[in-house]
Design a protein around this motif. Structure first.
Motif, PDB file in Angstrom:
ATOM      1  N   UNK A  65     -76.997  78.078 -63.945  1.00  0.00           N
ATOM      2  CA  UNK A  65     -77.153  77.790 -62.417  1.00  0.00           C
ATOM      3  C   UNK A  65     -77.210  76.388 -62.578  1.00  0.00           C
ATOM      4  N   UNK A  66     -76.236  75.835 -61.690  1.00  0.00           N
ATOM      5  CA  UNK A  66     -76.205  74.122 -61.567  1.00  0.00           C
ATOM      6  C   UNK A  66     -76.229  73.794 -60.140  1.00  0.00           C
ATOM      7  N   UNK A  74     -78.145  84.450 -54.750  1.00  0.00           N
ATOM      8  CA  UNK A  74     -76.808  84.258 -55.374  1.00  0.00           C
ATOM      9  C   UNK A  74     -77.225  84.141 -56.951  1.00  0.00           C
ATOM     10  N   UNK A  75     -78.470  83.381 -57.238  1.00  0.00           N
ATOM     11  CA  UNK A  75     -78.624  83.130 -58.752  1.00  0.00           C
ATOM     12  C   UNK A  75     -79.142  84.295 -59.327  1.00  0.00           C
ATOM     13  N   UNK A  76     -79.835  85.387 -58.452  1.00  0.00           N
ATOM     14  CA  UNK A  76     -80.110  86.452 -59.095  1.00  0.00           C
ATOM     15  C   UNK A  76     -79.001  87.403 -59.358  1.00  0.00           C
ATOM     16  N   UNK A  77     -77.970  87.379 -58.419  1.00  0.00           N
ATOM     17  CA  UNK A  77     -76.710  88.129 -58.490  1.00  0.00           C
ATOM     18  C   UNK A  77     -75.910  87.668 -59.757  1.00  0.00           C
ATOM     19  N   UNK A  78     -75.981  86.459 -59.969  1.00  0.00           N
ATOM     20  CA  UNK A  78     -75.189  85.872 -61.319  1.00  0.00           C
ATOM     21  C   UNK A  78     -75.816  86.491 -62.531  1.00  0.00           C
ATOM     22  N   UNK A  79     -77.271  86.484 -62.593  1.00  0.00           N
ATOM     23  CA  UNK A  79     -77.959  87.104 -63.652  1.00  0.00           C
ATOM     24  C   UNK A  79     -77.609  88.680 -63.958  1.00  0.00           C
ATOM     25  N   UNK A 118     -77.527  94.287 -65.270  1.00  0.00           N
ATOM     26  CA  UNK A 118     -78.643  95.405 -64.772  1.00  0.00           C
ATOM     27  C   UNK A 118     -78.095  95.306 -63.142  1.00  0.00           C
ATOM     28  N   UNK A 119     -78.807  96.169 -62.538  1.00  0.00           N
ATOM     29  CA  UNK A 119     -78.220  96.519 -61.359  1.00  0.00           C
ATOM     30  C   UNK A 119     -79.219  95.818 -60.255  1.00  0.00           C
ATOM     31  N   UNK A 120     -78.674  95.310 -59.090  1.00  0.00           N
ATOM     32  CA  UNK A 120     -79.528  94.762 -58.289  1.00  0.00           C
ATOM     33  C   UNK A 120     -78.746  94.831 -56.885  1.00  0.00           C
ATOM     34  N   UNK A 121     -78.745  96.232 -56.281  1.00  0.00           N
ATOM     35  CA  UNK A 121     -78.241  96.559 -55.010  1.00  0.00           C
ATOM     36  C   UNK A 121     -78.558  95.608 -53.992  1.00  0.00           C
ATOM     37  N   UNK A 122     -80.006  95.303 -53.781  1.00  0.00           N
ATOM     38  CA  UNK A 122     -80.675  94.614 -52.847  1.00  0.00           C
ATOM     39  C   UNK A 122     -80.243  93.269 -52.418  1.00  0.00           C
ATOM     40  N   UNK A 123     -79.198  92.511 -53.354  1.00  0.00           N
ATOM     41  CA  UNK A 123     -78.754  91.107 -53.214  1.00  0.00           C
ATOM     42  C   UNK A 123     -77.295  91.340 -52.936  1.00  0.00           C
ATOM     43  N   UNK A 124     -76.762  90.183 -52.099  1.00  0.00           N
ATOM     44  CA  UNK A 124     -75.183  90.340 -51.778  1.00  0.00           C
ATOM     45  C   UNK A 124     -74.568  89.896 -53.318  1.00  0.00           C
ATOM     46  N   UNK A 125     -73.555  90.788 -53.732  1.00  0.00           N
ATOM     47  CA  UNK A 125     -72.880  90.749 -54.751  1.00  0.00           C
ATOM     48  C   UNK A 125     -72.056  89.267 -54.687  1.00  0.00           C
ATOM     49  N   UNK A 126     -72.071  88.581 -56.010  1.00  0.00           N
ATOM     50  CA  UNK A 126     -71.467  87.410 -56.234  1.00  0.00           C
ATOM     51  C   UNK A 126     -70.116  87.385 -56.515  1.00  0.00           C
ATOM     52  N   UNK A 127     -69.429  86.894 -55.749  1.00  0.00           N
ATOM     53  CA  UNK A 127     -67.802  86.742 -56.147  1.00  0.00           C
ATOM     54  C   UNK A 127     -67.606  85.560 -57.154  1.00  0.00           C
ATOM     55  N   UNK A 128     -67.100  86.031 -58.366  1.00  0.00           N
ATOM     56  CA  UNK A 128     -66.853  85.029 -59.346  1.00  0.00           C
ATOM     57  C   UNK A 128     -65.405  84.792 -59.408  1.00  0.00           C
ATOM     58  N   UNK A 129     -64.923  83.504 -59.244  1.00  0.00           N
ATOM     59  CA  UNK A 129     -63.442  83.333 -59.526  1.00  0.00           C
ATOM     60  C   UNK A 129     -63.228  82.618 -60.916  1.00  0.00           C
ATOM     61  N   UNK A 130     -62.059  82.810 -61.327  1.00  0.00           N
ATOM     62  CA  UNK A 130     -61.656  82.038 -62.237  1.00  0.00           C
ATOM     63  C   UNK A 130     -60.621  81.131 -62.539  1.00  0.00           C
TER      64      UNK A 130
END
Length: 666
Positions: free
Chosen positions: A535-536, A643-648, A654-666
């Protein structure tokens, strides 16, 4: 009874909104008669700094409603933004800097319900305008003396700084010519003056590019004439390789200063003769400890002399604690209580000393030490546990071994939750925190952002890598010419040591940091394969760009020491910069950036992302309008933390349904 669940998936009452609400700490303490005043953060009010007044009866109230924001932009990191003159019978007169326009205002809070701040200084349309810090009321002259930072053109380097006197009658509110300049501008940077008890002398600090104030500063002594001019200014301590971060007076008119001339910031005292000659400076308590720290803001105070003779001091290795020093014997007695780290803001009135302190299980609060009895008590911003403290980590300070056998200091925060434990035999993921600065320090205190992760089963380790303060000059100079090497190596050494001893899962290590810590995080992803993700946060990514006009004046020559002069080692700038080596990054990352950041501007993040696009590395970018260098708004902090938790969650599995999913691009 504890339930077994995957590390990272544990339910916790420490949510992101709670962590954001407790972000920041009280700061810039002062006494006004027998009252105590300070500034404190208000994340829910757009991140403004409020000015708080504690009356002698113990009641406290906010002096100014929104949108008043008591915060200076001098050096961009700010400085002391307020002062108040005690006026028995008529009530105090406060002078403060309002963040949006950076004007100085005067305010009489006891003048009636219709009282409102009135401007003392004008607005300048040139560049960054006029900025003020370290106000010092001088009632005999009807003035307030300050640091003036004045922009002379549109660029970040088009700036001058002097000591200046502003009339308290408001005559300079629309007239720059009515501001009286006190110093001659010989130094690029200055701090606010401190007047001797008899008003005949003033001392302040100055320094110049390419030095930073922890490299070398000068203590300047001048005579004060009856009409308020500063004459015969002369350097009395410091130099290119001696850092003096604070100079002040005791009640007898002797000069006190903190200096690292012996390798550690220690406290010295010198006698001032009647003819203005300063005698030799004597160390009052020579120790291999720090009695001061890095001057990132003007107006920081690590010591304060009491009228009765003792000196209240902050001192220690690593974190600083409050002590009471007898300057005649060198005896030092520490204040009792649960507080393990005190901030560089001290105030005193009579026999009482006030400071901001925190502990491993306590947030920052305002503490009073009664030096007559030796007792301490909380008098402002009291800590209350918003959740069961069993959700806080059991944190420890440790020393690890880095490359070449060098010591690396770190704070380890293991996962902890009274309701959960990890699966049998499973090791938790760990996040390595690289602090900002890099000439800075991570204190071992309660931080709900850290508890946000540890209470969910994710360990955190804060690394005070080589270059950090708190461990002497030699330790912080390990980073000289080695930024992007020593910091990266030290963080990796700690992460790998935790994995080797069976504390952390070697396959689930992350690195994160903001500002200089963001640089270390990005450089770590480029230079090592230790981390599964990173996380930067508002980082430096392009050294050459940062050294050629993309940052503010204060740090514009910082890289001369951290990396080397650009014209001498241009290849080092290219070799170290993460932006030049995005092809080496294989781990997913999250980049967080304030769009109003003038220290680490969004242009660097945007160039970095442009070079990363299409390379197949999963990443996400969140930018925040209205946020600068350091997020202050509650909504921003919540979004960033989730967002940091969603990245991890995504990378560590592991599952974290309580935070918004983080959309990762490539």
């Amino acid at each position: 009874m504890q339930h077994q669940a995957a590390h990272g998936s544990w339910a916790s009452p420490v949510d992101a909104a709670l962590a954001a609400a407790h972000d920041g700490r009280p700061d810039f303490l002062g006494t006004v008669g027998d009252e105590v005043w300070w500034t404190e953060p208000r994340p829910a009010e757009g991140g403004r700094r409020a000015l708080v007044r504690r009356h002698a009866d113990g009641t406290a109230r906010t002096l100014l409603p929104p949108p008043w924001n008591v915060r200076s932009r001098v050096l961009e990191y700010g400085g002391r933004p307020w002062a108040a003159l005690d006026r028995p019978g008529t009530g105090p007169l406060a002078v403060f800097c309002h963040f949006p326009d950076q004007r100085l205002y005067a305010y009489e809070p006891d003048a009636g319900p219709d009282a409102a701040p009135r401007p003392l200084t004008p607005v300048s349309p040139v560049g960054g305008g006029l900025r003020w810090s370290d106000p010092l009321p001088v009632p005999a002259l009807g003035e307030v003396w300050c640091v003036l930072e004045e922009y002379t053109g549109p660029g970040p380097g088009d700036v001058r700084r002097v000591l200046a006197a502003v009339p308290l009658d408001g005559s300079a509110a629309e007239d720059r010519a009515a501001v009286r300049e006190l110093s001659d501008g010989r130094h690029r940077f200055v701090t606010g003056p401190r007047l001797s008890p008899d008003g005949r002398h003033a001392v302040w600090l100055g320094w110049d590019h390419p030095r930073m104030p922890w490299d070398g500063t000068e203590a300047i002594l001048a005579d004060v004439t009856p009409d308020g001019r500063l004459e015969n200014a002369r350097t009395v301590a410091g130099g290119p390789e001696e850092s003096v971060p604070q100079a002040d007076w005791d009640a007898a008119g002797r000069l006190l200063l903190a200096s690292d001339r012996g390798g550690w910031w220690n406290l010295y005292r010198a006698e001032l003769a009647a003819d203005g000659t300063l005698g030799p400076a004597r160390a009052l308590c020579p120790r291999e400890e720090e009695f001061a720290g890095p001057l990132w803001q003007t107006g920081l105070t690590w010591f304060r002399a009491l009228d009765s003779g003792p000196v209240a001091v902050l001192h220690g290795r690593g974190d600083a604690v409050l002590g009471l020093l007898d300057p005649e014997t060198g005896t030092l007695a520490d204040a009792p209580g649960p507080w393990t780290a005190w901030s560089p803001t001290l105030a005193a009135h009579g026999t009482r000393v006030y400071g901001v302190a925190a502990g491993i299980h306590r947030g920052a609060e305002i503490v009073e030490l009664d030096t007559a009895t030796g007792r301490t008590r909380v008098v402002g911003s009291p800590h209350t546990d918003p959740v069961d403290p069993a959700h806080y980590p059991e944190s420890t300070a440790r020393v690890f071994t880095g490359p070449g056998g060098r010591e690396v200091h770190a704070h380890v925060h293991p996962p902890r939750n009274p309701a959960f434990t990890g699966p049998e035999g499973a090791l938790p993921p760990y996040v390595v925190h690289a602090h900002g600065g890099p000439t800075g320090h991570a204190a071992l205190v309660l931080d709900l952002e850290i508890a946000y992760f540890t209470s969910r089963g994710i360990g955190v380790v804060e690394v005070n890598y080589g270059g950090s303060t708190g461990y002497g000059r030699a330790y912080r100079e390990r980073l000289r010419g080695e930024w992007g090497v020593v910091d990266v190596e030290d963080c990796a050494a700690v992460a790998l040591a935790l994995a080797a001893e069976g504390t952390a899962d070697p396959a689930r290590l992350a690195v994160r940091g903001g500002s200089a810590g963001g640089w270390t995080s990005a450089a770590s992803l480029v230079r090592t394969d230790v981390y599964a993700c990173g996380t930067i946060i508002y980082p430096v990514l392009d050294l050459k760009g940062w050294a050629t006009g993309e940052t503010h004046d204060f740090e514009s020559r910082y890289l001369d020491g951290l990396v080397g002069p650009l014209d001498e080692v241009p290849e080092r700038y290219a070799e170290r910069s993460p932006i030049e080596h995005v092809d080496r990054i294989t781990a997913p990352f999250l980049l967080l950036q304030g769009l109003d950041d003038v220290i680490c501007p969004p242009a660097q993040a945007e160039r970095f992302l442009a070079r990363t696009a299409g390379r197949g590395v999963p990443h996400a970018y969140l930018s925040f309008p209205g946020e600068g260098h350091g997020f202050r708004g509650a909504d921003t902090m919540v979004r960033a933390l989730e967002a940091e938790l969603a990245l991890y969650a995504r990378v560590f599995g592991f599952d974290r349904p309580d935070v918004p999913e983080l959309e990762l691009r490539t």
